[in-house]
Design a protein around this motif. Structure first.
Motif, mmCIF file in Angstrom:
data_model
loop_
_atom_site.group_PDB
_atom_site.id
_atom_site.type_symbol
_atom_site.label_atom_id
_atom_site.label_comp_id
_atom_site.label_asym_id
_atom_site.label_seq_id
_atom_site.Cartn_x
_atom_site.Cartn_y
_atom_site.Cartn_z
ATOM 1 N N PRO A 160 30.699 54.800 35.372
ATOM 2 C CA PRO A 160 30.941 53.602 36.248
ATOM 3 C C PRO A 160 30.949 52.247 35.735
ATOM 4 N N PRO A 161 31.312 51.314 36.328
ATOM 5 C CA PRO A 161 31.483 49.914 35.947
ATOM 6 C C PRO A 161 29.854 49.419 35.784
ATOM 7 N N THR A 162 29.598 48.616 34.844
ATOM 8 C CA THR A 162 28.053 48.069 34.791
ATOM 9 C C THR A 162 28.311 46.456 35.422
ATOM 10 N N ALA A 163 29.394 46.230 35.613
ATOM 11 C CA ALA A 163 29.608 44.661 36.369
ATOM 12 C C ALA A 163 30.998 44.829 37.280
ATOM 13 N N VAL A 164 30.576 44.081 38.455
ATOM 14 C CA VAL A 164 31.787 44.085 39.438
ATOM 15 C C VAL A 164 31.972 42.638 39.606
ATOM 16 N N LEU A 165 33.282 42.423 40.030
ATOM 17 C CA LEU A 165 33.807 41.096 40.501
ATOM 18 C C LEU A 165 34.186 41.485 42.104
ATOM 19 N N ALA A 166 33.340 40.637 43.102
ATOM 20 C CA ALA A 166 33.729 40.721 44.520
ATOM 21 C C ALA A 166 34.897 39.505 44.741
ATOM 22 N N ILE A 167 36.158 39.889 45.149
ATOM 23 C CA ILE A 167 37.067 38.788 45.126
ATOM 24 C C ILE A 167 37.108 38.051 46.157
ATOM 25 N N ASN A 168 36.286 38.092 47.137
ATOM 26 C CA ASN A 168 36.057 37.270 48.294
ATOM 27 C C ASN A 168 34.538 37.474 48.834
ATOM 28 N N ASP A 169 34.392 36.561 50.007
ATOM 29 C CA ASP A 169 32.756 36.766 50.576
ATOM 30 C C ASP A 169 32.497 37.873 51.295
ATOM 31 N N ARG A 170 33.599 38.439 51.931
ATOM 32 C CA ARG A 170 33.386 39.463 53.005
ATOM 33 C C ARG A 170 33.094 40.828 52.113
ATOM 34 N N THR A 171 33.736 40.831 50.710
ATOM 35 C CA THR A 171 33.832 42.044 49.919
ATOM 36 C C THR A 171 32.295 41.914 49.151
ATOM 37 N N LEU A 172 31.956 40.734 49.010
ATOM 38 C CA LEU A 172 30.662 40.586 48.326
ATOM 39 C C LEU A 172 29.435 40.990 49.424
ATOM 40 N N LEU A 173 29.587 40.681 50.503
ATOM 41 C CA LEU A 173 28.633 41.150 51.620
ATOM 42 C C LEU A 173 28.725 42.549 51.614
ATOM 43 N N GLU A 174 29.513 43.363 51.686
ATOM 44 C CA GLU A 174 29.833 44.879 51.741
ATOM 45 C C GLU A 174 28.930 45.609 50.441
ATOM 46 N N ILE A 175 29.284 44.823 49.423
ATOM 47 C CA ILE A 175 28.668 45.286 47.972
ATOM 48 C C ILE A 175 27.238 45.381 48.194
ATOM 49 N N LEU A 176 26.647 43.951 48.561
ATOM 50 C CA LEU A 176 25.338 43.756 48.749
ATOM 51 C C LEU A 176 24.532 44.955 49.674
ATOM 52 N N LYS A 177 25.350 44.968 50.820
ATOM 53 C CA LYS A 177 24.860 46.144 51.865
ATOM 54 C C LYS A 177 24.670 47.489 51.107
ATOM 55 N N TYR A 178 25.676 47.982 50.482
ATOM 56 C CA TYR A 178 25.557 49.061 49.878
ATOM 57 C C TYR A 178 24.664 49.189 48.895
ATOM 58 N N ALA A 179 24.456 48.208 48.085
ATOM 59 C CA ALA A 179 23.342 48.176 47.007
ATOM 60 C C ALA A 179 21.953 48.245 47.569
ATOM 61 N N LYS A 180 21.841 47.596 48.803
ATOM 62 C CA LYS A 180 20.415 47.597 49.649
ATOM 63 C C LYS A 180 20.060 49.108 50.119
ATOM 64 N N GLU A 181 21.097 49.486 50.594
ATOM 65 C CA GLU A 181 20.934 51.117 51.260
ATOM 66 C C GLU A 181 20.840 52.277 50.334
ATOM 67 N N ASN A 182 21.313 51.879 48.988
ATOM 68 C CA ASN A 182 21.056 52.919 48.028
ATOM 69 C C ASN A 182 20.292 52.807 47.066
ATOM 70 N N ASP A 183 19.450 51.471 46.958
ATOM 71 C CA ASP A 183 18.544 51.210 46.019
ATOM 72 C C ASP A 183 19.237 50.854 44.541
ATOM 73 N N ILE A 184 20.415 50.307 44.636
ATOM 74 C CA ILE A 184 21.063 49.847 43.563
ATOM 75 C C ILE A 184 20.630 48.605 42.857
ATOM 76 N N ASN A 185 20.132 48.503 41.784
ATOM 77 C CA ASN A 185 19.152 47.425 41.210
ATOM 78 C C ASN A 185 20.563 46.342 40.640
ATOM 79 N N ILE A 186 20.513 45.001 41.010
ATOM 80 C CA ILE A 186 21.175 43.899 40.618
ATOM 81 C C ILE A 186 20.501 43.158 39.952
ATOM 82 N N PRO A 187 20.670 42.642 38.573
ATOM 83 C CA PRO A 187 21.989 43.070 37.746
ATOM 84 C C PRO A 187 21.642 44.499 36.790
ATOM 85 N N GLU A 188 20.324 44.972 36.906
ATOM 86 C CA GLU A 188 20.020 46.175 35.912
ATOM 87 C C GLU A 188 21.202 47.195 36.083
ATOM 88 N N THR A 189 21.369 47.627 37.195
ATOM 89 C CA THR A 189 22.261 48.625 37.281
ATOM 90 C C THR A 189 23.712 48.202 37.337
#
Length: 342
Positions: free
Chosen positions: A240-269
């Protein structure tokens, strides 16, 4: 109750109707401060409300512009609107804001409504679904400026970010911090929305610049409501990618929600950069690296160009695309990778 007229104000202030008219139109060149004060006091005491519609008909202006945004939920849209409103307020103009929700049908209705109200010009984030209508508008010399998007078939003055550079800045930052597997998350790419396509193109060019191969498996695009589900498959890839670019503010928010719900560490993971400097970027934990758009400068430029068109200054000038430079704000979410994650 009988409506107070300009004649009533003139009589009360002991001046002529033309003097009151000059006052109401901010023409004070030959008016003493005492006369101005007397008229102002008369207007207050008589509760006089100027007939804006009648004045507009006489002056052949409605002193109003329209702004049609693609989606008012975007940070970019609201900040641009604020810049436009600030400028118009100083010019004693009103602003009618319409939210098209990326729907060409709504966009068309709003254009027709604004023109029926005889607004003096329109700033629009075009959906791309009303090309023929815009061709007719351009042919009639009606003042219109495009914001954030282009319609190649309809050359008009347009205000955009240097979207390719925005993506390149993000990829450069990821590479500097040791990442070689870089993904991108976007709303639907098949809609031909200019910033999305240009940012994807900039992403590809930046990978090539760093001698990295473009991997379609590292690209997510779809409706905002589907982003979290797609992230699950995305991050379940063998590599999987080790880094992700969110193309705008709304996709960024969805990524942050998913990371929080699934205990994904940013930026470690997964390191993360978003285009649009969201208000919570500096207080989120970790703080978020973002690509900032000069939204207020872009909004001001759009309304300045529109006013020049309304005043007949730029109508014979070949339409220009005005590009603005993005800036990266480096924070914690794109920090250098730890050795154990290599």
């Amino acid at each position: 109750m009988k409506r107070t007229t300009i004649e009533d104000v003139a009589k009360h202030a002991n001046v002529s109707k033309s003097t009151v008219s000059q006052y109401l139109n901010n023409r004070f060149d030959y008016m003493s401060s005492k006369t101005r004060k007397r008229i102002e006091q008369s207007i207050i005491e008589l509760n006089y409300q100027p007939n804006i519609l009648a004045r507009g008909l006489k002056q052949k202006t409605s002193s109003t512009i329209g702004v049609i945004v693609a989606n008012i939920l975007h940070v970019f849209s609201t900040q641009v609107i604020r810049a436009i409103e600030d400028y118009c307020n100083k010019r004693d103009f009103h602003v009618i804001v319409c939210n098209a929700e990326d729907d060409p049908v709504k966009e068309k209705r709003y254009i027709e409504m604004l023109r029926a109200k005889q607004v003096d010009g329109i700033i629009v984030f075009p959906t791309g679904g009303n090309v023929e209508l815009y061709k007719e508008i351009k042919k009639s010399n009606y003042p219109v400026v495009f914001m954030d998007r282009l319609l190649p078939e309809v050359p008009v003055h347009s205000i955009l970010l240097d979207n390719e550079l925005a993506a390149e800045l993000a990829v450069d930052e990821f590479v500097k911090n040791g990442h070689r597997q870089i993904g991108l998350v976007s709303p639907p790419l098949e809609t031909k929305v200019t910033p999305r396509l240009e940012r994807l193109e900039g992403f590809k060019k930046a990978l090539e610049k760093h001698h990295m191969e473009y991997n379609p498996d590292y690209i997510i695009d779809g409706k905002i409501s589907s982003i979290k589900d797609k992230l699950k498959d995305f991050l379940a890839l063998p590599n999987p990618p080790t880094a992700v670019l969110a193309i705008n503010d709304r996709t960024l928010l969805e990524i942050l929600k998913y990371a929080k719900e699934n205990d994904i560490n940013i930026p470690e993971t997964m390191a993360l950069i978003g285009i649009d400097d969201v208000s919570y970027a500096s207080i989120y934990n970790p703080t978020l690296t973002t690509i900032e758009q000069p939204t207020f400068e872009m909004g001001k430029k759009a309304v300045q160009v529109l006013f020049e068109l309304m005043e007949g200054k730029n109508r014979k000038i070949e339409p220009e695309v005005h590009r603005f430079e993005p800036k990266i704000i480096v924070r914690e979410s794109s920090e250098e990778r730890l050795m154990q994650n290599e």
